[in-house]
Design an enzyme around this catalytic site. Structure first.
Site, mmCIF file in Angstrom:
data_model
loop_
_atom_site.group_PDB
_atom_site.id
_atom_site.type_symbol
_atom_site.label_atom_id
_atom_site.label_comp_id
_atom_site.label_asym_id
_atom_site.label_seq_id
_atom_site.Cartn_x
_atom_site.Cartn_y
_atom_site.Cartn_z
ATOM 1 N N ARG A 145 0.845 -1.069 -0.093
ATOM 2 C CA ARG A 145 0.188 -0.103 0.024
ATOM 3 C C ARG A 145 0.899 1.391 -0.007
ATOM 4 N NH1 ARG A 145 -4.218 2.977 3.699
ATOM 5 N NH2 ARG A 145 -5.685 3.352 1.785
ATOM 6 N N HIS B 220 0.554 4.043 -2.803
ATOM 7 C CA HIS B 220 0.071 5.711 -2.558
ATOM 8 C C HIS B 220 1.440 6.421 -2.922
ATOM 9 C CE1 HIS B 220 -3.641 5.073 0.229
ATOM 10 N NE2 HIS B 220 -3.519 4.409 -0.886
ATOM 11 N N TRP C 165 -10.359 -8.659 2.503
ATOM 12 C CA TRP C 165 -11.174 -9.061 1.382
ATOM 13 C C TRP C 165 -11.204 -10.511 0.950
ATOM 14 C CZ3 TRP C 165 -7.840 -4.794 1.751
ATOM 15 C CH2 TRP C 165 -8.543 -3.493 1.337
HETATM 16 ZN ZN1 ZEM Z 1 -6.371 -0.108 -1.787
HETATM 17 N N1 ZEM Z 1 -7.201 0.326 0.076
HETATM 18 N N2 ZEM Z 1 -7.597 0.959 -3.000
HETATM 19 N N3 ZEM Z 1 -5.139 -0.597 -3.326
HETATM 20 N N4 ZEM Z 1 -5.053 -1.362 -0.524
HETATM 21 C C1 ZEM Z 1 -6.880 -0.243 1.166
HETATM 22 C C2 ZEM Z 1 -6.058 -1.161 1.426
HETATM 23 C C3 ZEM Z 1 -5.112 -1.563 0.518
HETATM 24 C C4 ZEM Z 1 -8.447 1.604 -2.124
HETATM 25 C C5 ZEM Z 1 -8.877 2.065 -0.803
HETATM 26 O O1 ZEM Z 1 -9.548 3.111 -0.686
HETATM 27 C C6 ZEM Z 1 -8.353 1.118 0.173
HETATM 28 C C7 ZEM Z 1 -5.403 -0.114 -4.700
HETATM 29 C C8 ZEM Z 1 -6.429 0.411 -5.127
HETATM 30 C C9 ZEM Z 1 -7.384 1.147 -4.230
HETATM 31 C C10 ZEM Z 1 -3.843 -2.300 -1.034
HETATM 32 C C11 ZEM Z 1 -3.282 -1.918 -2.545
HETATM 33 C C12 ZEM Z 1 -3.909 -1.341 -3.572
HETATM 34 C C13 ZEM Z 1 -7.636 0.188 2.114
HETATM 35 C C14 ZEM Z 1 -7.892 0.013 3.752
HETATM 36 C C15 ZEM Z 1 -8.630 1.362 1.349
HETATM 37 C C16 ZEM Z 1 -9.866 1.957 2.150
HETATM 38 C C17 ZEM Z 1 -6.889 0.978 4.499
HETATM 39 C C18 ZEM Z 1 -6.800 0.654 5.864
HETATM 40 O O2 ZEM Z 1 -7.833 0.697 6.508
HETATM 41 O O3 ZEM Z 1 -5.670 0.175 6.269
HETATM 42 C C19 ZEM Z 1 -9.270 2.386 -3.362
HETATM 43 C C20 ZEM Z 1 -10.715 3.211 -3.276
HETATM 44 C C21 ZEM Z 1 -8.735 1.721 -4.551
HETATM 45 C C22 ZEM Z 1 -9.051 2.046 -6.030
HETATM 46 C C23 ZEM Z 1 -9.961 2.305 -6.439
HETATM 47 C C24 ZEM Z 1 -4.393 -0.537 -5.636
HETATM 48 C C25 ZEM Z 1 -4.244 -0.079 -7.049
HETATM 49 C C26 ZEM Z 1 -3.485 -1.164 -4.702
HETATM 50 C C27 ZEM Z 1 -2.058 -1.662 -5.053
HETATM 51 C C28 ZEM Z 1 -1.565 -2.174 -6.389
HETATM 52 C C29 ZEM Z 1 -3.457 -2.746 -0.082
HETATM 53 C C30 ZEM Z 1 -2.223 -4.030 -0.343
HETATM 54 C C31 ZEM Z 1 -3.914 -2.567 0.999
HETATM 55 C C32 ZEM Z 1 -4.204 -3.344 2.370
HETATM 56 C C33 ZEM Z 1 -3.342 -2.464 3.426
HETATM 57 C C34 ZEM Z 1 -3.063 -3.292 4.764
HETATM 58 O O4 ZEM Z 1 -2.453 -2.471 5.630
HETATM 59 O O5 ZEM Z 1 -3.511 -4.391 4.905
#
Ligand code: ZEM
Length: 295
Positions: free
Chosen positions: A47, A51, A190
Site C-alpha cells: 500500500r 500511494h 477481502w
Molecule cells: Zn487499496 N485500499 N485502494 N489498493 N490497498 C486499502 C487497503 C489496501 C482503495 C482504498 O480506498 C483502500 C489499490 C486501489 C485502491 C492495497 C493496495 C492497493 C484500504 C484500507 C482502502 C480504504 C486501508 C486501511 O484501513 O488500512 C481504493 C479506493 C482503490 C482504487 C479504487 C491499488 C491499485 C493497490 C495496489 C496495487 C493494499 C495492499 C491494502 C491493504 C493494506 C493493509 O494494511 O493491509
C-alpha cells in the site's frame, strides 16, 4: 558500517547484486511482524508503494514515486495515507543499513519484494528515483476515494495514465491485507488468505453474495455467508460497470492472465513520475525471490 561509509566516500555505484541484498533484507523485515495483523508487513508495504506512486498526474508530470514525498508533511498526514507510517518505519531500518539507496527506490523495491515473497508474480523493477523536497509534495485528493463510483475511479486512474484493463488488474492487490477502522474507517479483509497473492479478490466478488453491512461505519459490503469478508464500494463497482466487469471476470477465471497483467500494470505504477533518463538500466530487472536463491 565503516565499509559502507568508505564505499559512499569513493562514489559507490550499486549493482543489481547490491539491490538484491536490499531486497533480501526487505523480505526478512516484512516477515518479522510477530502479532502485527496476520504476521506480515507485506500488505501495508504494498500500500505504501502504491500511494507513493499513485499521486502522479500525467498532464503536469507532478507526483509519483520519484521524490518519495510522503516523508514530508502535509502528504504524510493526508487522510488516504493514514497508517502508512507503519510501513515507512519498518523500511527506515533498511535505509539505515543501506544509506546509498533513495527512499523512492527503497519503497518501490519493497512493494516488489512484498508481492513476490507473498507468492505473486515477478514484477520488473529498476532503480533511479532520487530524494526530493517538501516543495515536491503533491496536493491532497489524488488517490481514490473508496465510497465513490466508476466515474471517480476512471478520473483518478486515467489521470495517472491507466486504462480500464489496468485499473481492474491493479485493484486485484486487494487480495492482500485488510481495512482498519482506525485508518480508513472501513473494516476487515477481502480474502481468506490476506498474506498470499491470489486472484481470490475477483473470484469472491463473483462467487459470493455481497450485502451492505449494517453498522455505524462507512458504507461497505460483507459476504452473506460468513460475514467475515468485505468489499469497498469501489471494489463492487468492478462487477457493475460493463467494461470493468469484463476484465474482472477474466481475472476470476484465469489466474495466469491476472498475474501477467498485474505485473505489467504494477511495474508501470511504480515508475510513474520518474524521468526515463534517471533510470540506471534501459530495461527493468527481475529480482530473485528468497526461495530461488536458497534452492
Ligand atoms: Zn487499496 N485500499 N485502494 N489498493 N490497498 C486499502 C487497503 C489496501 C482503495 C482504498 O480506498 C483502500 C489499490 C486501489 C485502491 C492495497 C493496495 C492497493 C484500504 C484500507 C482502502 C480504504 C486501508 C486501511 O484501513 O488500512 C481504493 C479506493 C482503490 C482504487 C479504487 C491499488 C491499485 C493497490 C495496489 C496495487 C493494499 C495492499 C491494502 C491493504 C493494506 C493493509 O494494511 O493491509
Amino acid at each position: 558500517s565503516a565499509a559502507q561509509t568508505a564505499k559512499v566516500a569513493t562514489n559507490f555505484v550499486p549493482t543489481k547484486e547490491d539491490y538484491q541484498k536490499v531486497y533480501n533484507r526487505i523480505a526478512e523485515v516484512i516477515d518479522d511482524a510477530d502479532d502485527y495483523d496476520n504476521g506480515s508487513f507485506g500488505p501495508v508495504v504494498v500500500r505504501l508503494a502504491w500511494h507513493a506512486s499513485g499521486t502522479y498526474d500525467k498532464t503536469t508530470g507532478t507526483g509519483g514515486s520519484n521524490y518519495a514525498t510522503m516523508r514530508f508533511q502535509p502528504e504524510s498526514l493526508h487522510g488516504a495515507n493514514a497508517g502508512l507510517h507503519v510501513a515507512r518505519e519498518v523500511l527506515e531500518k533498511i535505509k539505515q543499513e543501506f544509506s546509498w539507496i533513495s527512499y523512492g527506490d527503497l519503497w518501490t523495491l519493497a512493494g516488489v519484494a512484498a508481492v513476490q515473497e507473498m507468492a505473486g508474480p515477478k514484477v520488473p523493477w529498476r532503480p533511479g528515483r532520487i530524494d526530493g523536497f517538501e516543495s515536491h509534495v503533491p496536493p491532497d485528493g489524488r488517490l481514490p476515494d473508496a465510497s465513490q463510483g466508476a466515474p471517480h475511479i476512471r478520473d483518478i486512474f486515467y489521470r495517472m495514465g491507466f486504462d480500464d484493463q489496468e485499473i481492474v488488474a491493479l485493484c486485484g492487490a486487494h487480495a492482500l491485507g485488510r481495512c482498519h477502522t482506525d485508518r480508513s474507517g472501513y473494516d476487515g479483509p477481502w480474502t481468506f488468505s490476506p498474506t498470499t497473492f491470489t486472484n481470490d479478490f475477483y473470484k469472491l466478488l463473483f462467487d459470493e453474495k455481497w450485502v451492505w453491512k449494517k453498522w455505524n461505519g462507512p458504507k461497505q459490503l460483507e459476504d452473506k455467508k460468513t460475514k467475515s469478508l468485505m468489499m469497498l464500494p469501489t471494489d463492487y463497482v468492478l462487477t457493475q460497470d460493463k467494461s470493468f466487469k469484463k476484465y474482472a471476470k477474466a481475472y476470476a477465471d484465469d489466474v495466469d492472465l491476472f498475474f501477467k497483467d498485474f505485473s505489467a500494470a504494477y511495474s508501470k505504477l511504480l515508475e510513474l513520475g520518474v524521468p526515463t533518463q534517471q533510470f540506471v538500466a534501459s530495461e527493468a530487472w527481475i529480482m530473485q525471490t528468497v526461495d530461488e536463491q536458497t534452492s
